[in-house]
Write a protein that holds these residues in place. Structure first.
Motif, PDB file in Angstrom:
ATOM      1  N   ALA A  33      -0.734  -4.694  -9.292  1.00 27.62           N
ATOM      2  CA  ALA A  33      -0.239  -3.640  -8.404  1.00 27.62           C
ATOM      3  C   ALA A  33       1.220  -3.284  -8.695  1.00 27.62           C
ATOM      4  N   SER A  36       1.982  -0.196 -11.173  1.00 29.97           N
ATOM      5  CA  SER A  36       1.583   1.173 -10.830  1.00 29.97           C
ATOM      6  C   SER A  36       2.683   2.150 -11.224  1.00 29.97           C
ATOM      7  N   THR A  48      -1.863   5.031  -7.951  1.00 32.80           N
ATOM      8  CA  THR A  48      -1.046   3.958  -7.414  1.00 32.80           C
ATOM      9  C   THR A  48      -2.038   2.961  -6.823  1.00 32.80           C
ATOM     10  N   ARG A  50      -2.807  -0.343  -4.274  1.00 32.23           N
ATOM     11  CA  ARG A  50      -2.417  -1.203  -3.160  1.00 32.23           C
ATOM     12  C   ARG A  50      -3.518  -2.227  -2.983  1.00 32.23           C
ATOM     13  N   THR A  52      -5.707  -5.013  -1.241  1.00 34.89           N
ATOM     14  CA  THR A  52      -6.075  -5.181   0.160  1.00 34.89           C
ATOM     15  C   THR A  52      -6.485  -6.610   0.491  1.00 34.89           C
ATOM     16  N   ALA A  61      -8.940  -3.288  -3.627  1.00 40.20           N
ATOM     17  CA  ALA A  61      -7.765  -2.429  -3.805  1.00 40.20           C
ATOM     18  C   ALA A  61      -8.067  -1.015  -3.347  1.00 40.20           C
ATOM     19  N   ARG A  62      -7.009  -0.344  -2.930  1.00 41.28           N
ATOM     20  CA  ARG A  62      -7.058   1.089  -2.633  1.00 41.28           C
ATOM     21  C   ARG A  62      -6.329   1.790  -3.764  1.00 41.28           C
ATOM     22  N   SER A  64      -4.884   5.523  -5.083  1.00 40.91           N
ATOM     23  CA  SER A  64      -4.522   6.845  -4.570  1.00 40.91           C
ATOM     24  C   SER A  64      -5.561   7.870  -5.019  1.00 40.91           C
TER      25      SER A  64
END
Length: 167
Positions: A33, A36, A48, A50, A52, A61-62, A64
């Protein structure tokens, strides 16, 4: 050296709101992460990241722009690439796999053995797969100081002393 290095892959969707299961290829999985934005191999999309939560087989992960399970599932198998400038500088005796693939490999007598085609890590250390014209099969070489005494990225070559070659 490539401008970008592969640092992970999307293993599929996780949940119903666009979360993905991410496989990290970094030495510390959560570090992915920090690099990014991550790019698709063709460089057409960037995300990007993030993280989780830890999930079976990787990290949740999230990304974008990924808002649905369908969008996440459509990315299954996509590799993620980080700009080399965002990656840490390695000590002199460590190398990114991407920098080794394609290097010519010579034995200690100067005879060309082939080129590095792939690098495998099955838990006991890295193995170089070397293939070249005239070889009937690939040479699998442990990536140790004894078997690979010299890696010269500037010259684009590796000097190897394969075990059993001088016996």
């Amino acid at each position: 050296m490539a401008e970008r290095v592969c640092v992970g892959a999307i293993a599929g969707a996780f949940g119903v709101r666009g979360e993905v299961r991410l496989k990290s290829f970094t030495s510390q999985p959560n570090d992915i992460a920090e690099y990014s934005p991550l790019w698709t191999e063709d460089g057409k999309r960037s995300f990007t990241v993030r993280l989780t939560r830890p999930v079976t087989g990787g990290l949740g992960a999230r990304l974008s722009g990924v808002e649905s399970r369908e969008a996440a599932e459509a990315l299954r198998g996509v590799t993620l690439w980080a700009d080399r400038a965002r990656l840490p500088v390695l000590p002199d005796d460590e190398f990114y796999h991407a920098d080794l693939i394609g290097l010519s490999v010579y034995d200690t007598g100067g005879v060309l053995l082939g080129k590095v085609r792939a690098i495998y890590d099955h838990g006991a250390g890295d193995i170089l797969e070397i293939f070249g014209a005239g070889r009937k099969q690939t040479l699998l070489l442990p990536f140790t100081k004894e078997a690979v005494p010299t890696v010269d990225l500037t010259a684009g070559r590796i000097i190897a002393d394969p075990p059993g070659e001088d016996e």
